[in-house]
Write a protein that holds these residues in place. Structure first.
Motif, PDB file in Angstrom:
ATOM      1  N   VAL A  19       0.810  -1.217   0.000  1.00 49.46           N
ATOM      2  CA  VAL A  19       0.000   0.000   0.000  1.00 49.46           C
ATOM      3  C   VAL A  19       0.841   1.264   0.000  1.00 49.46           C
ATOM      4  O   VAL A  19       0.323   2.356  -0.228  1.00 49.46           O
ATOM      5  CB  VAL A  19      -0.953   0.030   1.215  1.00 49.46           C
ATOM      6  CG1 VAL A  19      -1.916  -1.150   1.167  1.00 49.46           C
ATOM      7  CG2 VAL A  19      -0.177   0.035   2.532  1.00 49.46           C
ATOM      8  N   SER A  20       2.138   1.141   0.250  1.00 51.90           N
ATOM      9  CA  SER A  20       3.007   2.309   0.347  1.00 51.90           C
ATOM     10  C   SER A  20       3.668   2.620  -0.988  1.00 51.90           C
ATOM     11  O   SER A  20       4.474   1.830  -1.491  1.00 51.90           O
ATOM     12  CB  SER A  20       4.083   2.084   1.416  1.00 51.90           C
ATOM     13  OG  SER A  20       5.068   3.095   1.346  1.00 51.90           O
ATOM     14  N   GLY A  21       3.349   3.783  -1.553  1.00 46.35           N
ATOM     15  CA  GLY A  21       4.010   4.202  -2.775  1.00 46.35           C
ATOM     16  C   GLY A  21       5.487   4.462  -2.578  1.00 46.35           C
ATOM     17  O   GLY A  21       6.305   4.190  -3.456  1.00 46.35           O
ATOM     18  N   ALA A  22       5.863   4.987  -1.411  1.00 42.09           N
ATOM     19  CA  ALA A  22       7.275   5.254  -1.123  1.00 42.09           C
ATOM     20  C   ALA A  22       8.073   3.954  -1.077  1.00 42.09           C
ATOM     21  O   ALA A  22       9.174   3.863  -1.622  1.00 42.09           O
ATOM     22  CB  ALA A  22       7.403   6.009   0.200  1.00 42.09           C
ATOM     23  N   LEU A  23       7.511   2.926  -0.417  1.00 40.76           N
ATOM     24  CA  LEU A  23       8.211   1.648  -0.365  1.00 40.76           C
ATOM     25  C   LEU A  23       8.249   0.988  -1.737  1.00 40.76           C
ATOM     26  O   LEU A  23       9.245   0.351  -2.095  1.00 40.76           O
ATOM     27  CB  LEU A  23       7.538   0.718   0.642  1.00 40.76           C
ATOM     28  CG  LEU A  23       7.760   1.064   2.116  1.00 40.76           C
ATOM     29  CD1 LEU A  23       6.980   0.112   3.012  1.00 40.76           C
ATOM     30  CD2 LEU A  23       9.243   1.016   2.474  1.00 40.76           C
ATOM     31  N   ARG A  24       7.191   1.145  -2.503  1.00 38.62           N
ATOM     32  CA  ARG A  24       7.181   0.558  -3.844  1.00 38.62           C
ATOM     33  C   ARG A  24       8.332   1.114  -4.683  1.00 38.62           C
ATOM     34  O   ARG A  24       9.000   0.361  -5.409  1.00 38.62           O
ATOM     35  CB  ARG A  24       5.844   0.832  -4.534  1.00 38.62           C
ATOM     36  CG  ARG A  24       5.791   0.291  -5.954  1.00 38.62           C
ATOM     37  CD  ARG A  24       4.489   0.626  -6.659  1.00 38.62           C
ATOM     38  NE  ARG A  24       3.346  -0.015  -6.041  1.00 38.62           N
ATOM     39  CZ  ARG A  24       2.167  -0.160  -6.645  1.00 38.62           C
ATOM     40  NH1 ARG A  24       1.993   0.296  -7.874  1.00 38.62           N
ATOM     41  NH2 ARG A  24       1.173  -0.743  -6.018  1.00 38.62           N
ATOM     42  N   ALA A  25       8.599   2.401  -4.582  1.00 37.23           N
ATOM     43  CA  ALA A  25       9.694   2.996  -5.346  1.00 37.23           C
ATOM     44  C   ALA A  25      11.033   2.384  -4.941  1.00 37.23           C
ATOM     45  O   ALA A  25      11.891   2.104  -5.782  1.00 37.23           O
ATOM     46  CB  ALA A  25       9.711   4.505  -5.135  1.00 37.23           C
ATOM     47  N   ARG A  26      11.225   2.168  -3.636  1.00 35.16           N
ATOM     48  CA  ARG A  26      12.465   1.548  -3.174  1.00 35.16           C
ATOM     49  C   ARG A  26      12.561   0.092  -3.629  1.00 35.16           C
ATOM     50  O   ARG A  26      13.643  -0.394  -3.990  1.00 35.16           O
ATOM     51  CB  ARG A  26      12.556   1.643  -1.653  1.00 35.16           C
ATOM     52  CG  ARG A  26      13.085   2.990  -1.167  1.00 35.16           C
ATOM     53  CD  ARG A  26      13.016   3.113   0.335  1.00 35.16           C
ATOM     54  NE  ARG A  26      11.900   3.982   0.732  1.00 35.16           N
ATOM     55  CZ  ARG A  26      11.447   4.095   1.954  1.00 35.16           C
ATOM     56  NH1 ARG A  26      11.974   3.380   2.922  1.00 35.16           N
ATOM     57  NH2 ARG A  26      10.463   4.915   2.233  1.00 35.16           N
ATOM     58  N   GLN A  27      11.445  -0.614  -3.599  1.00 36.37           N
ATOM     59  CA  GLN A  27      11.439  -2.001  -4.068  1.00 36.37           C
ATOM     60  C   GLN A  27      11.785  -2.078  -5.550  1.00 36.37           C
ATOM     61  O   GLN A  27      12.563  -2.942  -5.984  1.00 36.37           O
ATOM     62  CB  GLN A  27      10.064  -2.618  -3.815  1.00 36.37           C
ATOM     63  CG  GLN A  27       9.700  -2.764  -2.349  1.00 36.37           C
ATOM     64  CD  GLN A  27       8.191  -2.832  -2.130  1.00 36.37           C
ATOM     65  OE1 GLN A  27       7.418  -2.936  -3.089  1.00 36.37           O
ATOM     66  NE2 GLN A  27       7.771  -2.765  -0.881  1.00 36.37           N
ATOM     67  N   GLN A  28      11.229  -1.163  -6.326  1.00 35.09           N
ATOM     68  CA  GLN A  28      11.486  -1.183  -7.762  1.00 35.09           C
ATOM     69  C   GLN A  28      12.964  -0.948  -8.061  1.00 35.09           C
ATOM     70  O   GLN A  28      13.529  -1.584  -8.959  1.00 35.09           O
ATOM     71  CB  GLN A  28      10.610  -0.147  -8.456  1.00 35.09           C
ATOM     72  CG  GLN A  28       9.146  -0.525  -8.475  1.00 35.09           C
ATOM     73  CD  GLN A  28       8.232   0.579  -8.977  1.00 35.09           C
ATOM     74  OE1 GLN A  28       8.580   1.756  -8.898  1.00 35.09           O
ATOM     75  NE2 GLN A  28       7.056   0.218  -9.473  1.00 35.09           N
ATOM     76  N   ALA A  29      13.598  -0.065  -7.303  1.00 36.41           N
ATOM     77  CA  ALA A  29      15.024   0.183  -7.504  1.00 36.41           C
ATOM     78  C   ALA A  29      15.841  -1.054  -7.141  1.00 36.41           C
ATOM     79  O   ALA A  29      16.780  -1.434  -7.852  1.00 36.41           O
ATOM     80  CB  ALA A  29      15.465   1.383  -6.680  1.00 36.41           C
TER      81      ALA A  29
END
Length: 390
Positions: free
Chosen positions: A127-137
């Motif tokens: 649900v966290s967009g901020a965590l999603r960005a880190r996961q994608q990197a």
């Protein structure tokens, strides 16, 4: 009750937004809604901020460590169980809920490749967009095999994994005072009604807003009667139960699937023990623990232990079988972490021991497994299964 003038627009601080929510709700906000906003409100909630949560030491700017961050051997051992379930269900996809930094996903994908059970797809729901960005990197090297789902499909096939996801779901707080049960909520200090016992609880300052506790009589009860007449504070977990019921229903519709959840918690007889009279609600910040969720809102984690009996019943009610329930230590040993440790160097072995040691993660953390009917006995519960304690 007078409603204060508070800002609720996009430029408002998290404290101001929660204050506006309290005002809209008539001056009293149930704790589960407060916790939801404190953790997940876009732009200001703890997991929605552009800040680091996961790490080994406070000096790296983190607040707590999870098993995949602590040792890569966690993912390698867990992969043995996932590989078994992928083979048993004839599937090649893993779904991870609440993927954190992406460390577990990276470790599982590599370990399953090494075990000869490569995945066609690894899907993350977060649900966290901020965590999603880190996961994608972090997972960019795995290319199109990794995807992120913004909504759940009509059915799930494959293996579901959730490491420390249930403990971060908002809970309702219940307080037994003078023999009567109340639901504990949050009010603004400026509008706090008289305390039920005549003694005002401490107010908490958050930026320009002061939050305080206030209890209201309720028909809600813990799932077990708590012996004694003493004052007692605890939690119930309707959101976690609803989440498990939803996932279990999707797995049933998928036809062949399994799920494994790893978290800290107890069966309900231990959870609602008469001596556990302060509940399990705590906060984490800079690798320190406190019991004050009304202060520094958005800057620290808020968490509770998991009622694994509740989780098991929700899955069973949706038609899944319980594969097993045991300590993290026993599960990892069953999955072969010991030979992995023997092959590692001494520092890696010492770190991995924290996954197993009783005074570290080994006993407090538990693993519970579910599957659609027909799944064979699971490797991770071959010895030390505690399902009978649920």
């Amino acid at each position: 009750m007078n409603e204060p003038s508070v800002t609720s627009g996009p430029a408002a601080t998290l404290g101001e937004r929660i204050a506006a929510e309290i005002a809209t709700a008539g001056g009293w906000l149930p704790f589960d809604r407060f916790m939801q906003m404190a953790l997940y409100a876009p732009g200001g909630g703890y997991y929605a901020r552009d800040a680091r949560q996961f790490g080994v030491l406070a000096k790296d700017g983190s607040d707590f460590v999870t098993a995949p961050e602590l040792s890569p051997l966690f993912a390698r051992a867990l992969a043995a169980q996932i590989a078994e379930s992928l083979a048993a269900t004839g599937t090649d996809e893993v779904w991870e809920f609440g993927a954190g930094s992406g460390a577990l996903a990276a470790g599982l994908i590599d370990a399953l490749d090494a075990l000869g059970q490569p995945l066609a797809r690894y899907t993350i729901v977060d649900v966290s967009g901020a965590l999603r960005a880190r996961q994608q990197a972090r997972l960019a090297a795995h290319g199109e095999r990794v995807r992120w789902a913004s909504q759940l499909p009509d059915a799930l096939r494959g293996v579901v994994v959730g490491n420390e996801v249930l403990d971060a779901m908002p809970v309702k707080l219940l307080a037994r005072r003078a023999g009567a049960w109340h639901e504990r909520g949050v009010v603004l200090e400026s509008n706090r009604p008289p305390a039920l016992d005549g003694q005002a609880p401490a107010a908490i300052e958050n930026e320009a807003t002061r939050f305080a506790w206030h209890d209201r009589p309720t028909d809600l009860r813990p799932p077990l009667e708590v012996d004694g007449a003493h004052d007692y504070v605890t939690e119930i977990h309707p959101q976690a139960r609803a989440f498990i019921a939803t996932v279990a229903g999707l797995l049933q519709r998928g036809g062949a699937a399994a799920a494994y959840f790893i978290d800290y918690g107890f069966p309900e007889a231990e959870y609602y023990h008469p001596q556990r009279d302060a509940g399990t609600l705590v906060c984490h910040r800079a690798h320190r623990v406190d019991d004050d969720p009304l202060s520094d809102v958005g800057d620290k984690d808020i968490t509770t232990h998991v009622n694994f009996t509740d989780v098991a019943l929700a899955a069973q009610d949706a038609g899944l079988d319980v594969l097993g329930y045991t300590s993290q230590s026993r599960f990892l040993l069953n999955c072969g972490i010991a030979p992995l440790m023997e092959a590692a160097d001494l520092p890696a072995r010492a770190t991995a021991m924290k996954l197993l040691a009783e005074h570290e993660m080994g006993e407090l953390f538990k693993v519970i497994g579910f599957a659609t009917p027909g799944h064979p006995p699971a490797l991770g519960f071959a010895a030390g299964d505690r399902s009978h304690r649920l």
